[in-house]
Design a protein around this motif. Structure first.
Motif, PDB file in Angstrom:
ATOM      1  N   ILE A  36       0.469  -1.246  -0.670  1.00 38.69           N
ATOM      2  CA  ILE A  36      -0.536  -0.031  -0.063  1.00 38.69           C
ATOM      3  C   ILE A  36       0.777   1.367   0.273  1.00 38.69           C
ATOM      4  CG2 ILE A  36      -1.572   0.816   1.316  1.00 38.69           C
ATOM      5  CD1 ILE A  36      -2.520  -1.217   2.794  1.00 38.69           C
ATOM      6  N   LEU A  37       0.663   2.014  -1.004  1.00 38.33           N
ATOM      7  CA  LEU A  37       1.497   3.433  -1.785  1.00 38.33           C
ATOM      8  C   LEU A  37       0.844   4.449  -0.472  1.00 38.33           C
ATOM      9  CD1 LEU A  37       3.253   2.602  -4.791  1.00 38.33           C
ATOM     10  CD2 LEU A  37       4.207   1.979  -2.194  1.00 38.33           C
ATOM     11  N   THR A  38      -0.360   4.647  -0.452  1.00 34.04           N
ATOM     12  CA  THR A  38      -1.016   6.154  -0.072  1.00 34.04           C
ATOM     13  C   THR A  38      -0.399   5.801   1.716  1.00 34.04           C
ATOM     14  OG1 THR A  38      -2.268   6.407  -2.114  1.00 34.04           O
ATOM     15  CG2 THR A  38      -2.638   6.951   0.187  1.00 34.04           C
ATOM     16  N   LYS A  39       0.226   6.362   1.889  1.00 35.77           N
ATOM     17  CA  LYS A  39      -0.164   6.853   4.071  1.00 35.77           C
ATOM     18  C   LYS A  39      -1.038   7.469   4.690  1.00 35.77           C
ATOM     19  CE  LYS A  39       4.012   5.447   3.768  1.00 35.77           C
ATOM     20  NZ  LYS A  39       4.500   4.221   3.978  1.00 35.77           N
ATOM     21  N   SER A  40      -1.929   8.739   3.473  1.00 35.72           N
ATOM     22  CA  SER A  40      -2.858   9.152   4.083  1.00 35.72           C
ATOM     23  C   SER A  40      -4.122   7.677   4.478  1.00 35.72           C
ATOM     24  CB  SER A  40      -3.442  10.377   3.840  1.00 35.72           C
ATOM     25  OG  SER A  40      -3.949   9.907   2.109  1.00 35.72           O
ATOM     26  N   PRO A  41      -5.416   8.448   5.755  1.00 28.44           N
ATOM     27  CA  PRO A  41      -5.814   7.416   5.128  1.00 28.44           C
ATOM     28  C   PRO A  41      -6.943   7.179   4.344  1.00 28.44           C
ATOM     29  CG  PRO A  41      -6.381   9.058   6.777  1.00 28.44           C
ATOM     30  CD  PRO A  41      -5.189   9.494   6.542  1.00 28.44           C
ATOM     31  N   THR A  42      -7.514   7.894   3.884  1.00 26.45           N
ATOM     32  CA  THR A  42      -8.490   8.646   2.179  1.00 26.45           C
ATOM     33  C   THR A  42      -7.752   9.375   1.337  1.00 26.45           C
ATOM     34  OG1 THR A  42      -8.945  10.263   3.543  1.00 26.45           O
ATOM     35  CG2 THR A  42     -10.154   8.369   4.037  1.00 26.45           C
ATOM     36  N   HIS A  43      -8.054   9.268   0.257  1.00 27.70           N
ATOM     37  CA  HIS A  43      -7.251   9.957  -1.096  1.00 27.70           C
ATOM     38  C   HIS A  43      -9.105   9.469  -1.655  1.00 27.70           C
ATOM     39  CE1 HIS A  43      -5.801  10.965  -4.329  1.00 27.70           C
ATOM     40  NE2 HIS A  43      -4.065  11.647  -3.769  1.00 27.70           N
ATOM     41  N   PRO A  44      -9.627  11.109  -2.651  1.00 22.13           N
ATOM     42  CA  PRO A  44     -10.216  11.246  -3.369  1.00 22.13           C
ATOM     43  C   PRO A  44     -10.395  10.592  -4.580  1.00 22.13           C
ATOM     44  CG  PRO A  44      -9.167  12.990  -3.810  1.00 22.13           C
ATOM     45  CD  PRO A  44      -8.182  12.384  -2.910  1.00 22.13           C
ATOM     46  N   TYR A  45      -9.188  10.018  -5.107  1.00 22.78           N
ATOM     47  CA  TYR A  45      -8.950   9.332  -5.839  1.00 22.78           C
ATOM     48  C   TYR A  45      -8.455   7.720  -5.859  1.00 22.78           C
ATOM     49  CZ  TYR A  45      -8.953  13.868  -8.064  1.00 22.78           C
ATOM     50  OH  TYR A  45      -9.150  15.479  -8.214  1.00 22.78           O
ATOM     51  N   LEU A  51       1.394  -3.946  -7.271  1.00 24.20           N
ATOM     52  CA  LEU A  51       0.419  -5.061  -7.108  1.00 24.20           C
ATOM     53  C   LEU A  51       1.488  -5.710  -7.108  1.00 24.20           C
ATOM     54  CD1 LEU A  51      -2.311  -5.007  -9.887  1.00 24.20           C
ATOM     55  CD2 LEU A  51      -3.098  -4.495  -7.395  1.00 24.20           C
ATOM     56  N   GLU A  52       1.091  -7.511  -7.132  1.00 20.32           N
ATOM     57  CA  GLU A  52       2.497  -8.748  -7.411  1.00 20.32           C
ATOM     58  C   GLU A  52       2.576  -8.444  -8.867  1.00 20.32           C
ATOM     59  OE1 GLU A  52       0.682 -12.340  -4.935  1.00 20.32           O
ATOM     60  OE2 GLU A  52       0.898 -11.579  -3.693  1.00 20.32           O
ATOM     61  N   SER A  53       2.185  -8.608  -9.774  1.00 21.13           N
ATOM     62  CA  SER A  53       2.735  -8.591 -10.912  1.00 21.13           C
ATOM     63  C   SER A  53       3.449  -7.332 -11.042  1.00 21.13           C
ATOM     64  CB  SER A  53       1.849  -8.161 -12.308  1.00 21.13           C
ATOM     65  OG  SER A  53       0.748  -6.902 -11.979  1.00 21.13           O
ATOM     66  N   GLY A  54       3.771  -5.824  -9.902  1.00 15.82           N
ATOM     67  CA  GLY A  54       4.409  -5.143 -10.201  1.00 15.82           C
ATOM     68  C   GLY A  54       3.830  -3.759 -10.486  1.00 15.82           C
ATOM     69  N   ALA A  55       2.242  -3.632 -11.329  1.00 14.91           N
ATOM     70  CA  ALA A  55       1.734  -2.230 -11.092  1.00 14.91           C
ATOM     71  C   ALA A  55       1.412  -1.756 -10.459  1.00 14.91           C
ATOM     72  CB  ALA A  55       0.759  -3.350 -11.860  1.00 14.91           C
ATOM     73  N   VAL A  56       1.702  -0.453 -10.727  1.00 13.69           N
ATOM     74  CA  VAL A  56       1.562   0.642  -9.849  1.00 13.69           C
ATOM     75  C   VAL A  56       0.276   1.696 -10.152  1.00 13.69           C
ATOM     76  CG1 VAL A  56       1.501   2.500  -8.389  1.00 13.69           C
ATOM     77  CG2 VAL A  56       4.184   0.644  -8.313  1.00 13.69           C
ATOM     78  N   GLY A  57      -1.066   1.675  -9.095  1.00 14.34           N
ATOM     79  CA  GLY A  57      -2.414   2.411  -9.580  1.00 14.34           C
ATOM     80  C   GLY A  57      -3.378   2.548  -8.294  1.00 14.34           C
ATOM     81  N   ARG A  58      -4.568   3.045  -8.399  1.00 15.73           N
ATOM     82  CA  ARG A  58      -4.929   3.719  -7.822  1.00 15.73           C
ATOM     83  C   ARG A  58      -6.183   2.289  -7.774  1.00 15.73           C
ATOM     84  NH1 ARG A  58      -3.573   8.290  -5.280  1.00 15.73           N
ATOM     85  NH2 ARG A  58      -2.325   9.282  -5.999  1.00 15.73           N
ATOM     86  N   VAL A  59      -6.792   1.972  -6.214  1.00 20.35           N
ATOM     87  CA  VAL A  59      -7.749   1.433  -5.755  1.00 20.35           C
ATOM     88  C   VAL A  59      -8.902   1.459  -6.395  1.00 20.35           C
ATOM     89  CG1 VAL A  59      -9.141  -0.317  -5.100  1.00 20.35           C
ATOM     90  CG2 VAL A  59      -6.866  -0.240  -4.300  1.00 20.35           C
ATOM     91  N   LYS A  60      -9.441   0.895  -7.422  1.00 22.17           N
ATOM     92  CA  LYS A  60     -11.078   1.770  -7.737  1.00 22.17           C
ATOM     93  C   LYS A  60     -11.927   0.867  -7.135  1.00 22.17           C
ATOM     94  CE  LYS A  60     -10.093   5.045  -9.779  1.00 22.17           C
ATOM     95  NZ  LYS A  60      -9.706   6.662  -9.168  1.00 22.17           N
ATOM     96  N   THR A  61     -12.285  -0.366  -7.069  1.00 22.24           N
ATOM     97  CA  THR A  61     -13.244  -2.116  -6.276  1.00 22.24           C
ATOM     98  C   THR A  61     -11.626  -3.161  -6.046  1.00 22.24           C
ATOM     99  OG1 THR A  61     -12.968  -3.378  -9.113  1.00 22.24           O
ATOM    100  CG2 THR A  61     -14.646  -1.252  -8.750  1.00 22.24           C
ATOM    101  N   ILE A  62     -12.934  -3.352  -4.808  1.00 24.61           N
ATOM    102  CA  ILE A  62     -12.452  -4.229  -3.847  1.00 24.61           C
ATOM    103  C   ILE A  62     -12.757  -5.882  -4.842  1.00 24.61           C
ATOM    104  CG2 ILE A  62     -11.857  -6.156  -1.796  1.00 24.61           C
ATOM    105  CD1 ILE A  62     -11.649  -3.302  -0.718  1.00 24.61           C
ATOM    106  N   ASP A  63     -12.192  -6.830  -5.443  1.00 24.56           N
ATOM    107  CA  ASP A  63     -13.182  -7.588  -6.117  1.00 24.56           C
ATOM    108  C   ASP A  63     -13.057  -8.917  -4.606  1.00 24.56           C
ATOM    109  OD1 ASP A  63     -13.219  -6.323  -7.742  1.00 24.56           O
ATOM    110  OD2 ASP A  63     -10.953  -8.104  -8.556  1.00 24.56           O
ATOM    111  N   ALA A  64     -14.004  -9.304  -4.683  1.00 28.57           N
ATOM    112  CA  ALA A  64     -14.659 -10.714  -3.618  1.00 28.57           C
ATOM    113  C   ALA A  64     -14.567 -11.772  -4.195  1.00 28.57           C
ATOM    114  CB  ALA A  64     -15.947 -11.170  -3.345  1.00 28.57           C
TER     115      ALA A  64
END
Length: 64
Positions: A36-45, A51-64
């Motif tokens: 987890i790269l964001t240090k603040s408790p929330t972020h608007p985006y 990810l384990e693949s090395g990709a970096v991005g902002r979470v949009k959904t949590i998949d079950a």
């Protein structure tokens, strides 16, 4: 589920993220959270993660 709270995200969770180059198109990339790269408790985006693949991005959904 639109996850903007850091507390909702844990290492090992299956999530969908939007990569920097996909922000305009909205294409999502699925994977498992390695860091987890964001240090603040929330972020608007979304909380930025690596990810384990090395990709970096902002979470949009949590998949079950």
């Amino acid at each position: 589920m639109n996850s903007i709270n850091r507390s909702d995200i844990q290492v090992g969770l299956q999530v969908s993220i939007v990569l920097k180059q996909d922000q305009r198109s909205g294409n999502l990339t699925a994977g498992i959270v390695k860091n987890i790269l964001t240090k603040s408790p929330t972020h608007p985006y979304g909380i930025k993660v690596r990810l384990e693949s090395g990709a970096v991005g902002r979470v949009k959904t949590i998949d079950a």
